[in-house]
Design a protein around this motif. Structure first.
Motif, PDB file in Angstrom:
ATOM      1  N   ALA A 156      37.401   5.728  97.855  1.00 45.89           N
ATOM      2  CA  ALA A 156      38.399   5.637  96.570  1.00 45.89           C
ATOM      3  C   ALA A 156      37.304   7.174  95.835  1.00 45.89           C
ATOM      4  CB  ALA A 156      37.846   4.681  95.739  1.00 45.89           C
ATOM      5  N   LEU A 157      36.343   7.271  95.703  1.00 45.38           N
ATOM      6  CA  LEU A 157      35.948   8.455  94.940  1.00 45.38           C
ATOM      7  C   LEU A 157      36.431   9.727  95.634  1.00 45.38           C
ATOM      8  CD1 LEU A 157      32.359   7.291  94.335  1.00 45.38           C
ATOM      9  CD2 LEU A 157      33.699   8.080  92.605  1.00 45.38           C
ATOM     10  N   CYS A 158      36.446   9.853  96.928  1.00 44.77           N
ATOM     11  CA  CYS A 158      37.237  11.080  97.783  1.00 44.77           C
ATOM     12  C   CYS A 158      38.448  11.418  97.355  1.00 44.77           C
ATOM     13  CB  CYS A 158      36.603  11.031  99.242  1.00 44.77           C
ATOM     14  SG  CYS A 158      35.187  11.116  99.831  1.00 44.77           S
ATOM     15  N   VAL A 159      39.028  10.148  97.167  1.00 38.67           N
ATOM     16  CA  VAL A 159      40.510  10.423  97.026  1.00 38.67           C
ATOM     17  C   VAL A 159      40.697  10.718  95.452  1.00 38.67           C
ATOM     18  CG1 VAL A 159      42.792   9.040  96.741  1.00 38.67           C
ATOM     19  CG2 VAL A 159      41.494   8.560  98.651  1.00 38.67           C
ATOM     20  N   GLU A 160      39.993  10.222  94.750  1.00 36.84           N
ATOM     21  CA  GLU A 160      40.091  10.857  93.083  1.00 36.84           C
ATOM     22  C   GLU A 160      39.719  12.399  92.940  1.00 36.84           C
ATOM     23  OE1 GLU A 160      36.574  10.321  90.577  1.00 36.84           O
ATOM     24  OE2 GLU A 160      37.735   9.411  89.307  1.00 36.84           O
ATOM     25  N   LYS A 161      38.514  12.597  94.088  1.00 36.57           N
ATOM     26  CA  LYS A 161      38.174  14.201  93.786  1.00 36.57           C
ATOM     27  C   LYS A 161      39.356  15.021  94.228  1.00 36.57           C
ATOM     28  CE  LYS A 161      34.544  16.930  95.404  1.00 36.57           C
ATOM     29  NZ  LYS A 161      33.426  17.152  96.217  1.00 36.57           N
ATOM     30  N   GLU A 162      40.371  14.732  95.495  1.00 35.49           N
ATOM     31  CA  GLU A 162      41.228  15.359  96.117  1.00 35.49           C
ATOM     32  C   GLU A 162      42.272  15.486  94.957  1.00 35.49           C
ATOM     33  OE1 GLU A 162      41.290  17.426  98.483  1.00 35.49           O
ATOM     34  OE2 GLU A 162      43.259  17.723  98.563  1.00 35.49           O
ATOM     35  N   MET A 163      42.783  14.039  94.646  1.00 38.86           N
ATOM     36  CA  MET A 163      43.955  14.080  93.542  1.00 38.86           C
ATOM     37  C   MET A 163      43.572  14.895  92.365  1.00 38.86           C
ATOM     38  SD  MET A 163      45.210  10.275  93.677  1.00 38.86           S
ATOM     39  CE  MET A 163      46.239   9.553  95.034  1.00 38.86           C
ATOM     40  N   ARG A 164      42.242  15.163  91.800  1.00 43.58           N
ATOM     41  CA  ARG A 164      42.233  15.579  90.574  1.00 43.58           C
ATOM     42  C   ARG A 164      42.125  17.209  90.962  1.00 43.58           C
ATOM     43  NH1 ARG A 164      37.357  12.583  87.181  1.00 43.58           N
ATOM     44  NH2 ARG A 164      38.826  10.749  86.316  1.00 43.58           N
ATOM     45  N   ALA A 165      41.751  17.645  91.990  1.00 47.79           N
ATOM     46  CA  ALA A 165      41.762  18.853  92.514  1.00 47.79           C
ATOM     47  C   ALA A 165      43.330  19.426  92.720  1.00 47.79           C
ATOM     48  CB  ALA A 165      41.004  19.029  93.938  1.00 47.79           C
ATOM     49  N   ARG A 166      44.218  18.535  93.040  1.00 50.68           N
ATOM     50  CA  ARG A 166      45.587  18.985  92.988  1.00 50.68           C
ATOM     51  C   ARG A 166      46.241  18.676  91.642  1.00 50.68           C
ATOM     52  NH1 ARG A 166      48.024  16.282  98.647  1.00 50.68           N
ATOM     53  NH2 ARG A 166      46.197  17.049  99.968  1.00 50.68           N
ATOM     54  N   GLY A 167      45.525  18.334  90.645  1.00 46.52           N
ATOM     55  CA  GLY A 167      46.104  18.168  89.421  1.00 46.52           C
ATOM     56  C   GLY A 167      46.819  17.009  89.207  1.00 46.52           C
ATOM     57  N   MET A 168      46.466  16.095  90.013  1.00 41.70           N
ATOM     58  CA  MET A 168      47.201  14.543  89.820  1.00 41.70           C
ATOM     59  C   MET A 168      46.441  13.830  88.812  1.00 41.70           C
ATOM     60  SD  MET A 168      47.911  13.870  94.020  1.00 41.70           S
ATOM     61  CE  MET A 168      48.885  12.421  93.694  1.00 41.70           C
ATOM     62  N   ALA A 169      46.996  12.899  88.299  1.00 47.00           N
ATOM     63  CA  ALA A 169      46.322  11.949  87.242  1.00 47.00           C
ATOM     64  C   ALA A 169      45.675  10.832  87.942  1.00 47.00           C
ATOM     65  CB  ALA A 169      47.399  11.385  86.061  1.00 47.00           C
ATOM     66  N   ALA A 170      44.538  10.823  88.030  1.00 45.35           N
ATOM     67  CA  ALA A 170      43.862   9.717  89.109  1.00 45.35           C
ATOM     68  C   ALA A 170      42.587   9.441  88.435  1.00 45.35           C
ATOM     69  CB  ALA A 170      43.553  10.222  90.482  1.00 45.35           C
ATOM     70  N   ASP A 171      42.081   7.899  88.320  1.00 40.96           N
ATOM     71  CA  ASP A 171      40.935   7.510  87.893  1.00 40.96           C
ATOM     72  C   ASP A 171      40.377   6.588  88.766  1.00 40.96           C
ATOM     73  OD1 ASP A 171      40.159   8.616  85.306  1.00 40.96           O
ATOM     74  OD2 ASP A 171      42.207   8.062  84.940  1.00 40.96           O
ATOM     75  N   PHE A 172      39.041   6.832  89.310  1.00 36.31           N
ATOM     76  CA  PHE A 172      38.380   5.908  90.179  1.00 36.31           C
ATOM     77  C   PHE A 172      38.128   4.567  89.339  1.00 36.31           C
ATOM     78  CE2 PHE A 172      34.108   4.252  91.143  1.00 36.31           C
ATOM     79  CZ  PHE A 172      34.298   3.856  92.359  1.00 36.31           C
ATOM     80  N   ARG A 173      38.058   3.352  89.901  1.00 34.55           N
ATOM     81  CA  ARG A 173      38.087   2.270  88.989  1.00 34.55           C
ATOM     82  C   ARG A 173      36.839   1.575  89.540  1.00 34.55           C
ATOM     83  NH1 ARG A 173      40.109   3.727  84.300  1.00 34.55           N
ATOM     84  NH2 ARG A 173      42.495   3.769  84.269  1.00 34.55           N
ATOM     85  N   ALA A 174      35.742   1.270  89.093  1.00 31.11           N
ATOM     86  CA  ALA A 174      34.517   0.762  89.802  1.00 31.11           C
ATOM     87  C   ALA A 174      34.770  -0.760  89.574  1.00 31.11           C
ATOM     88  CB  ALA A 174      33.372   1.396  89.168  1.00 31.11           C
ATOM     89  N   THR A 175      34.256  -1.438  90.610  1.00 32.54           N
ATOM     90  CA  THR A 175      34.281  -2.958  90.669  1.00 32.54           C
ATOM     91  C   THR A 175      32.968  -3.400  91.111  1.00 32.54           C
ATOM     92  OG1 THR A 175      35.234  -2.993  93.084  1.00 32.54           O
ATOM     93  CG2 THR A 175      36.721  -3.181  91.238  1.00 32.54           C
ATOM     94  N   GLY A 176      31.884  -2.341  91.293  1.00 34.99           N
ATOM     95  CA  GLY A 176      30.635  -2.885  91.800  1.00 34.99           C
ATOM     96  C   GLY A 176      29.764  -2.022  90.750  1.00 34.99           C
TER      97      GLY A 176
END
Lengths: 333, 333
Positions: A156-176
Motif C-alpha cells: 500500500a505504501l509503494c502504491v501511494e508513492k507511485e500514485m503521488r508521483a503520477r499526481g494522483m490523489a492517494a492516501d495510505f490508510r494505516a490499520t496497524g
C-alpha cells in the motif's frame, strides 16, 4: 505528536521479521530513524548506527520507539530496565504493543518523575461506530495476503508513492501500529473491540473525491486462523473497489502456525473477491504483489513472470521493482 | 462461572418480551431457575414461585440474575434499592445490560462491603490467548447463519437438549450475553479485542473427551458486513467438525442493513465450509436449521421439505419440530 528523531529500540528481537515496526519507519520515514538500540542476543539489524542512550541523547534524539513486536505484544521484563533508564535520561517512549506502556506502574512513575510522555499508539482514540455498509464515494484499494507479515503495508505504501508521483490523489490508510507510527494516524485495528472492527474501517476511509484513492493497509489473512476475523472486517468495512493479493513465495508455513501451509495466491484471490463483492459488487482483483526479499533477482523475475502467465493479471514486487504495473491497473478502474 | 441457582429478577417488565433473558434461562436451564422476583406492576411471569430476597436466601439461591431488558439497557433507579439489598443479603448479581453493574458506585460499594461478586457478562473477565490453531480432541459443532439474530443460539441449545436426551456428552458453548446468562459461562465475543477473538473461542472449547460435543453458539454472518469478522473468528477459533446453517425464510433484508439482501443458504453453506476447512479439513455441513416462527405449520413443513430436496441434507426447525434429524446427522460423524 510524537517528537522526532527516533531511537529505534530492537530489544532482543528473535529475528528480523519481529522488528518490522522499526524496518517500516526506517524504510518510509528515514529522516525519523536516527539510530538503533540493540540488546544482547538481538537478531535484527536496521543497518543504522548502534547508540547507547547517552549517545542518542547527545545526538539530539527525542523519542525511543519500540520497534519490535513479540508474540502477544507483551513488554518483556528484560526491556524494563532500559525503558526506565531512557525515561530518566529524558526520552519519550512510543509503542504499539498490546501491553500498554501506561499499564506499567514503573514506566508511568518514571515518566511522571522525569516529565516525559508515553505514547501508546495502539489504543483507539475514538469510539468507532458499528458499520452501516452504505456505499461511499471515492476509490479504495485493500491489500490482502496469503499470510500475516507478508508485505501488505509495504504494498500500500509503494502504491501511494507511485500514485503521488503520477499526481494522483492517494492516501495510505494505516490499520496497524507500524503504519500509525510511520504516518501519524490510522486505526489500531487489532485492538478494536470486535463489534466495531468494520465500523472503524468505514470511519478510516470515509466519503472522498470520486477520483481519490484510499490505499488501505491489510491485516492478517483470511487463511490465518488467529487473525482471519480482522481480515474479513477490513474487506467488509473497507468496501474496496480493488484488491491486491500479496504473497511471499519462500515461506513454508503460516506465521506462528507451524501446522498450517500457506494457501495459493489463486485461493486467496477467489475467496477474498467473493467476500469483497458482498460489500461492493464491482470489486475486482487488480494484481499480485510478490514479496521477493528472499530471492535473487533472476529467481524473483522468473517467479513474477510465472504468476502473471498462470494467473492472468499484473504481478510485481512493488518494493523491489516499483509499483508501476499495479498503479497502471488501478488507474484504469 | 456464575453461581447457581438463580433468582430471576423481572423488575417492572412492561411485557413478557422484555423478560426474554429470564425466559431463556427458564426454558433451557430450568434447574437454575429456582424462583422469580417481581416488582409492583411487573407484566412478565415465568410461572415460577415468587420469592422475597429473604425467602430466596433461605431456599439456598446464590445469584440474582437480571432477567429483563428495559429501554436503553439502563439500570433503573427503581431497581437500585432492591439490588443493593440483594448484595447486603449475600447474593451475587449477574447482568447482561449495556449499563454495567460495575459502573454504578452504590452497587460496587455494596458488593465490596458484603464480599459479593458483580457479573457483567457483556464484558470479558478473562485475558484470552491468541489462537494457535492446534488440533483439539473432541467434537465441535458451530451454528452459522444467513443473517444475525436468526436462530443460531436456539439451534445449538436444541441440539444440546436432544443429544443429552440420547445420553450423548454435549455442552452448549455461549458466545453472547443471553447464552452466558442462561448457562452461567461463556465468551462475550462481540466485546473481545480483535486480535483475541479466535483465541477466546479456542479457550471456550478446549480439548475434551473424543466423543464429547461442544455446541457453539454462532454470531453474526459471513455476509453481514457489520459483524462478519466476528463470524470468521468463530469458524477458525471453533475449529468445527460440523456446521449447521441457520436461515429465516421471511426476512427481506439483512438485519440493520436495508440495502443488503440475505444470501442463499447454499452460498453460506459453501463459503463457510471452505473457510472452516482451513482450520479443520474434515469439517462437513451436517444440515440446515430453518427458523419458521413467522410461518404456519403447513408452510413451514413445505419449506423444510423444499430445502431438503434442493440442498440435499437434513433440514428442520429444531425448536418447533425437534432437533432429531440434526442430531442423527451429527451422531454419525
Amino acid at each position: 505528536m510524537i517528537q522526532t528523531p527516533y531511537l529505534l529500540f530492537l530489544g532482543d528481537a528473535p529475528d528480523a521479521l519481529a522488528a518490522k515496526v522499526a524496518q517500516g519507519i526506517k524504510d518510509w520515514r528515514p529522516d525519523f530513524a536516527a539510530a538503533q538500540f540493540r540488546m544482547e542476543g538481538c537478531k535484527a539489524d536496521m543497518g543504522l548506527t548502534d547508540m547507547s542512550l547517552a549517545e542518542a541523547k547527545a545526538a539530539g534524539i527525542k523519542t525511543l520507539v519500540i520497534g519490535v513486536a513479540n508474540r502477544g505484544g507483551v513488554i518483556s521484563p528484560a526491556w524494563k530496565k532500559i525503558l526506565v533508564e531512557a525515561l530518566e535520561q529524558g526520552f519519550d517512549i512510543a509503542s504499539g504493543l498490546h501491553n500498554l506502556l501506561r499499564d506499567e506502574p514503573d514506566l508511568v512513575a518514571a515518566a511522571k518523575a522525569n516529565g516525559r510522555t508515553l505514547h501508546d499508539v495502539r489504543v483507539p482514540s475514538v469510539q468507532y461506530p458499528i458499520a452501516n455498509g452504505k456505499k461511499r464515494i471515492g476509490k479504495r484499494m485493500l491489500a490482502v495476503g496469503t499470510d500475516c507479515s507478508i508485505g501488505k503495508m509495504y504494498t500500500a505504501l509503494c502504491v501511494e508513492k507511485e500514485m503521488r508521483a503520477r499526481g494522483m490523489a492517494a492516501d495510505f490508510r494505516a490499520t496497524g501500529q507500524t503504519g500509525i507510527l510511520i504516518t501519524g494516524g490510522g486505526v489500531p485495528l487489532d485492538a478494536v473491540i470486535a463489534d466495531f472492527m468494520a465500523g472503524s474501517i468505514e470511519y478510516l476511509t470515509p466519503d472522498n473525491d470520486a477520483d481519490h484513492w484510499d490505499l488501505i493497509e491489510g491485516q492478517g489473512s483470511l487463511y490465518h486462523v488467529s487473525y482471519s476475523g480482522v481480515t474479513l472486517a477490513l474487506i467488509h468495512g473497507g468496501q474496496p473497489d480493488a484488491l491486491i493479493v500479496c504473497h511471499e513465495p519462500t515461506r513454508d508455513h503460516m506465521r506462528g502456525l507451524p501446522e498450517y501451509k500457506l494457501p495459493t495466491i489463486a485461493a486467496v484471490r477467489d475467496t477474498a473477491l467473493a467476500l469483497a463483492r458482498v460489500a461492493n459488487p464491482d470489486c475486482v482483483v487488480a494484481g499480485y504483489s510478490i514479496n521477493t526479499q528472499h530471492m535473487n533477482e533472476e529467481d524473483a523475475k522468473a517467479y513474477i513472470a510465472k504468476v502473471e502467465a498462470e494467473l492472468g493479471l499484473p504481478a510485481t514486487d512493488p518494493y523491489r521493482f516499483g509499483a508501476g504495473k499495479l498503479v497502471d491497473a488501478l488507474a484504469g478502474l
